[in-house]
Design a protein around this motif. Structure first.
Motif, PDB file in Angstrom:
ATOM      1  N   ASP A  39       0.754  -1.907  22.956  1.00  9.38           N
ATOM      2  CA  ASP A  39       0.932  -1.956  21.604  1.00  9.38           C
ATOM      3  C   ASP A  39       2.265  -1.039  21.180  1.00  9.38           C
ATOM      4  O   ASP A  39       2.406   0.173  21.480  1.00  9.38           O
ATOM      5  CB  ASP A  39      -0.196  -1.439  20.799  1.00  9.38           C
ATOM      6  N   ARG A  40       2.974  -1.719  20.667  1.00  5.72           N
ATOM      7  CA  ARG A  40       4.461  -1.167  20.233  1.00  5.72           C
ATOM      8  C   ARG A  40       4.169   0.314  19.240  1.00  5.72           C
ATOM      9  O   ARG A  40       4.947   0.931  19.416  1.00  5.72           O
ATOM     10  CB  ARG A  40       5.355  -2.208  19.562  1.00  5.72           C
ATOM     11  N   SER A  41       3.331   0.070  18.354  1.00  8.35           N
ATOM     12  CA  SER A  41       3.221   1.027  17.526  1.00  8.35           C
ATOM     13  C   SER A  41       2.802   2.383  18.227  1.00  8.35           C
ATOM     14  O   SER A  41       3.380   3.568  17.812  1.00  8.35           O
ATOM     15  CB  SER A  41       2.400   0.898  16.396  1.00  8.35           C
ATOM     16  N   SER A  42       2.132   2.424  19.413  1.00  7.00           N
ATOM     17  CA  SER A  42       1.613   3.552  19.911  1.00  7.00           C
ATOM     18  C   SER A  42       2.938   4.014  20.851  1.00  7.00           C
ATOM     19  O   SER A  42       2.949   5.278  21.443  1.00  7.00           O
ATOM     20  CB  SER A  42       0.649   3.201  21.116  1.00  7.00           C
ATOM     21  N   ARG A  43       4.041   3.444  20.880  1.00  2.00           N
ATOM     22  CA  ARG A  43       5.339   3.905  21.439  1.00  2.00           C
ATOM     23  C   ARG A  43       6.079   4.821  20.598  1.00  2.00           C
ATOM     24  O   ARG A  43       6.863   5.459  20.798  1.00  2.00           O
ATOM     25  CB  ARG A  43       6.016   2.937  22.047  1.00  2.00           C
TER      26      ARG A  43
ATOM     27  N   GLY B 225      -9.576  14.728  14.955  1.00  2.00           N
ATOM     28  CA  GLY B 225      -9.876  14.281  16.151  1.00  2.00           C
ATOM     29  C   GLY B 225      -8.682  14.279  17.006  1.00  2.00           C
ATOM     30  O   GLY B 225      -8.594  13.407  17.844  1.00  2.00           O
ATOM     31  N   LEU B 226      -7.616  15.355  16.822  1.00  2.00           N
ATOM     32  CA  LEU B 226      -6.391  15.170  17.529  1.00  2.00           C
ATOM     33  C   LEU B 226      -6.248  16.219  18.658  1.00  2.00           C
ATOM     34  O   LEU B 226      -5.165  16.525  19.169  1.00  2.00           O
ATOM     35  CB  LEU B 226      -5.283  15.191  16.690  1.00  2.00           C
ATOM     36  N   GLN B 227      -7.407  17.040  18.961  1.00  2.00           N
ATOM     37  CA  GLN B 227      -6.997  17.852  19.882  1.00  2.00           C
ATOM     38  C   GLN B 227      -6.606  17.190  21.188  1.00  2.00           C
ATOM     39  O   GLN B 227      -7.406  16.276  21.602  1.00  2.00           O
ATOM     40  CB  GLN B 227      -8.418  18.742  20.327  1.00  2.00           C
ATOM     41  N   ARG B 228      -5.800  17.878  22.108  1.00  2.00           N
ATOM     42  CA  ARG B 228      -5.235  17.395  23.036  1.00  2.00           C
ATOM     43  C   ARG B 228      -4.283  16.156  22.878  1.00  2.00           C
ATOM     44  O   ARG B 228      -3.777  15.563  23.746  1.00  2.00           O
ATOM     45  CB  ARG B 228      -6.263  16.932  24.274  1.00  2.00           C
ATOM     46  N   ARG B 229      -4.163  15.817  21.712  1.00  2.00           N
ATOM     47  CA  ARG B 229      -3.284  14.844  21.446  1.00  2.00           C
ATOM     48  C   ARG B 229      -1.973  15.101  20.564  1.00  2.00           C
ATOM     49  O   ARG B 229      -1.077  14.140  20.072  1.00  2.00           O
ATOM     50  CB  ARG B 229      -3.906  13.527  20.773  1.00  2.00           C
ATOM     51  N   VAL B 230      -1.757  16.483  20.522  1.00  2.00           N
ATOM     52  CA  VAL B 230      -0.649  16.795  19.490  1.00  2.00           C
ATOM     53  C   VAL B 230       0.113  17.857  20.400  1.00  2.00           C
ATOM     54  O   VAL B 230      -0.537  18.716  21.166  1.00  2.00           O
ATOM     55  CB  VAL B 230      -0.994  17.323  18.253  1.00  2.00           C
TER      56      VAL B 230
ATOM     57  N   VAL C  46       5.628  25.503  11.430  1.00  2.00           N
ATOM     58  CA  VAL C  46       4.739  24.577  12.083  1.00  2.00           C
ATOM     59  C   VAL C  46       5.334  23.414  12.486  1.00  2.00           C
ATOM     60  O   VAL C  46       5.710  22.680  11.746  1.00  2.00           O
ATOM     61  CB  VAL C  46       3.471  23.979  10.919  1.00  2.00           C
ATOM     62  N   LEU C  47       5.397  23.018  13.971  1.00  2.00           N
ATOM     63  CA  LEU C  47       6.115  21.940  14.304  1.00  2.00           C
ATOM     64  C   LEU C  47       5.047  21.103  15.324  1.00  2.00           C
ATOM     65  O   LEU C  47       4.349  21.767  16.063  1.00  2.00           O
ATOM     66  CB  LEU C  47       7.445  22.704  15.309  1.00  2.00           C
ATOM     67  N   LEU C  48       4.862  19.861  14.895  1.00  2.00           N
ATOM     68  CA  LEU C  48       3.832  19.123  15.624  1.00  2.00           C
ATOM     69  C   LEU C  48       4.644  17.871  16.245  1.00  2.00           C
ATOM     70  O   LEU C  48       5.412  17.234  15.402  1.00  2.00           O
ATOM     71  CB  LEU C  48       2.609  18.901  14.836  1.00  2.00           C
ATOM     72  N   ILE C  49       4.131  17.531  17.370  1.00  2.00           N
ATOM     73  CA  ILE C  49       4.780  16.242  17.913  1.00  2.00           C
ATOM     74  C   ILE C  49       3.557  15.491  18.242  1.00  2.00           C
ATOM     75  O   ILE C  49       2.774  15.824  18.992  1.00  2.00           O
ATOM     76  CB  ILE C  49       5.548  16.561  19.175  1.00  2.00           C
ATOM     77  N   ALA C  50       3.442  14.412  17.831  1.00  2.00           N
ATOM     78  CA  ALA C  50       2.403  13.467  17.906  1.00  2.00           C
ATOM     79  C   ALA C  50       2.678  11.795  17.836  1.00  2.00           C
ATOM     80  O   ALA C  50       3.806  11.747  17.677  1.00  2.00           O
ATOM     81  CB  ALA C  50       1.318  13.752  16.624  1.00  2.00           C
ATOM     82  N   GLU C  51       1.739  11.018  18.177  1.00  2.00           N
ATOM     83  CA  GLU C  51       2.006   9.684  18.020  1.00  2.00           C
ATOM     84  C   GLU C  51       2.264   9.502  16.499  1.00  2.00           C
ATOM     85  O   GLU C  51       1.545  10.104  15.760  1.00  2.00           O
ATOM     86  CB  GLU C  51       0.949   8.849  18.555  1.00  2.00           C
TER      87      GLU C  51
END
Ligand SMILES: [Zn+2]
Length: 476
Positions: A210-214, A262-267, A277-282
């Protein structure tokens, strides 16, 4: 600085130079997280030593700077030396931390003295010491493969099935990135950095996936006009109370937002400043995450009675293909945050209710609808964002939902129409909307028009184009 009266306030402060340049020098998420974690650990070590060994009291520590009240001048000077030595050891000279002493008859004077002394110390050291020798005569191939800025050490480090020659500074970063030491709850998510490592592997040759997940997003928030408040505190206790409330509130709000979505371990949440606050996520989760953060920051900081009451947080948001270096994205998000703060400031000057703005940018490479540069035609006030945040209509979310209801064929035709300019653009889009029997395109155009008026924009076209981008990113 005088010799020190027994009633004088004695302060020690430290400040890490160019902290973002240090944290984001490496390309790999695990090294970025590791560097950030080193800074976090350094802050804790300093706090322990000052309190335990020097009888000091902490005013604040976080994100590469700190301030302490010490019992006397001689002790303070020793403490300042120790802080600088500890930092050099901790990062292997990857960055510079300056520490200095300020003394005065009261907190305000001591604080001004400290600021001046710290400034002088920093300036002096920029000239004295270079963190990285960029004039290295070595060919690029023989530089550290993680950051490209230092000579590599002799034995290679294994990453997955490859081996890399990395330098001493990146070696300590990577070791920290690989520790299983529990991170600050909700912060410095090392787990995501490891997952991101896998994500960053080149895509399968057949283009599957899935392109969007990139696409990745960097969200960068900080408190509006916090500096003005900080300058107003005339005792160490008042400043400590403020810093604790702000830092604690920001951390709780961040942890709550991640939990809620529900984003623990995904950010990934690198530490780059005391209350930033700096966050890097999909990228797909960025819009909702911002809404949850805003709500959380309100509940934990702005709406709390006490020293942080009324604080708002403007936001910068950068979206890019995940092969764009994270450091580049963070730079873009930081610039976007400046624009958002400016918009927040102008709205306040115009007499509007205090409300933060978000400025979103695309670095390109993700989708053609995203283009490159500012999204949504400019900064968007929180009240018109949506995605779960308490909003008064019309919102960006509504416009994106309207666009999501338009057929894929019409959407791609609309995107083509939007590349036209002037009167022609307006005519072709009106014509397309009139021919669309489902009326969904006309609804979307109307929705964008309403939003444009509410946000003070002259035309709805940029909002419409970015709404298509939002749909493709998976925001609705
Ligand atoms: Zn390196």
């Amino acid at each position: 600085m005088n010799g020190g009266d027994v009633n004088d306030v004695v302060l020690v402060g430290f400040d890490v130079h160019a902290i973002q340049a240090y944290v984001f020098a490496p390309i790999r998420p695990i090294d970025i997280s590791g560097g950030s974690w080193l800074l976090e650990r350094f802050g804790r070590d300093v706090r322990t030593r000052i309190e335990r060994d020097h009888g000091g009291r902490t005013v604040y520590v976080g994100g590469g700077n700190g301030m302490f009240v010490l019992p006397e001048l001689a002790v303070a000077r020793r403490a300042a030396d120790e802080i600088e030595r500890l930092f050099a050891k901790c990062t292997k000279g990857g960055a510079i931390c300056s520490a200095a002493v300020g003394v005065g008859p009261d907190f305000q004077v001591a604080r001004r003295e400290l600021a001046a002394a710290l400034h002088a110390r920093k300036n002096g050291r920029w000239l004295e010491e270079a963190t990285v020798d960029l004039r290295s005569p070595e060919p690029p191939g023989s530089l550290c493969q993680a950051c490209g800025r230092e000579p590599p050490v002799s034995d290679p480090d294994r990453v997955g099935d490859r081996s890399e020659r990395i330098g001493e500074q990146c070696r300590v970063r990577r070791q920290a990135g690989r520790t299983d030491e529990p991170a600050v709850p909700g912060l410095v998510e090392l787990a995501f950095a490891r997952d991101l490592e896998a994500l960053l592997e080149p895509p399968a040759a057949d283009g599957a996936g899935d392109r969007s997940s990139r696409a990745l997003a960097v969200l960068y928030l900080d408190a509006d006009r916090a500096g003005e408040r900080i300058a107003g505190f005339d005792t160490a206790d008042a400043l400590r109370e403020f810093a604790e409330a702000l830092q604690g509130g920001v951390r709780t709000a961040t942890a709550t937002a991640l939990d809620e979505r529900g984003l623990q371990r995904r950010v990934m949440v690198p530490v780059i400043g005391g209350d930033d606050v700096l966050l890097i996520a999909e990228a797909s989760v960025a819009a909702g995450l911002l809404a949850s953060l805003w709500d959380g920051l309100d509940a934990e900081v702005g709406a709390r009675p006490g020293p942080t009451a009324g604080l708002t947080f403007s936001a910068g948001l950068a979206v890019a293909d995940r092969f764009v270096p994270i450091g580049v994205m963070v730079g873009a998000a930081r610039d976007a945050l400046h624009d958002a703060k400016h918009a927040t400031y102008l709205a306040r000057q115009a007499g509007g209710p205090p409300q933060p703005h978000v400025h979103a940018v695309s670095l390109g490479g993700v989708r053609r609808s995203g283009g490159t540069g500012t999204l949504f035609g400019g900064s968007i006030p929180r009240g018109h964002w949506g995605f779960g945040a308490h909003c008064s209509a019309p919102t960006v979310e509504e416009t994106a939902r309207a666009i999501a209801g338009v057929s894929a064929t019409q959407r791609s035709g609309l995107l083509a129409d939007l590349t036209a300019t002037g009167e022609l653009r307006s005519l072709t889009i009106d014509y397309r909307a009139a021919r669309d029997r489902s009326r969904s395109l006309a609804d979307a155009v109307a929705c964008a028009g309403e939003l444009a008026r509410a946000c003070g924009q002259g035309s709805p076209w940029e909002l419409l184009r970015s709404a298509i981008f939002a749909v493709e990113l998976g925001w609705v």
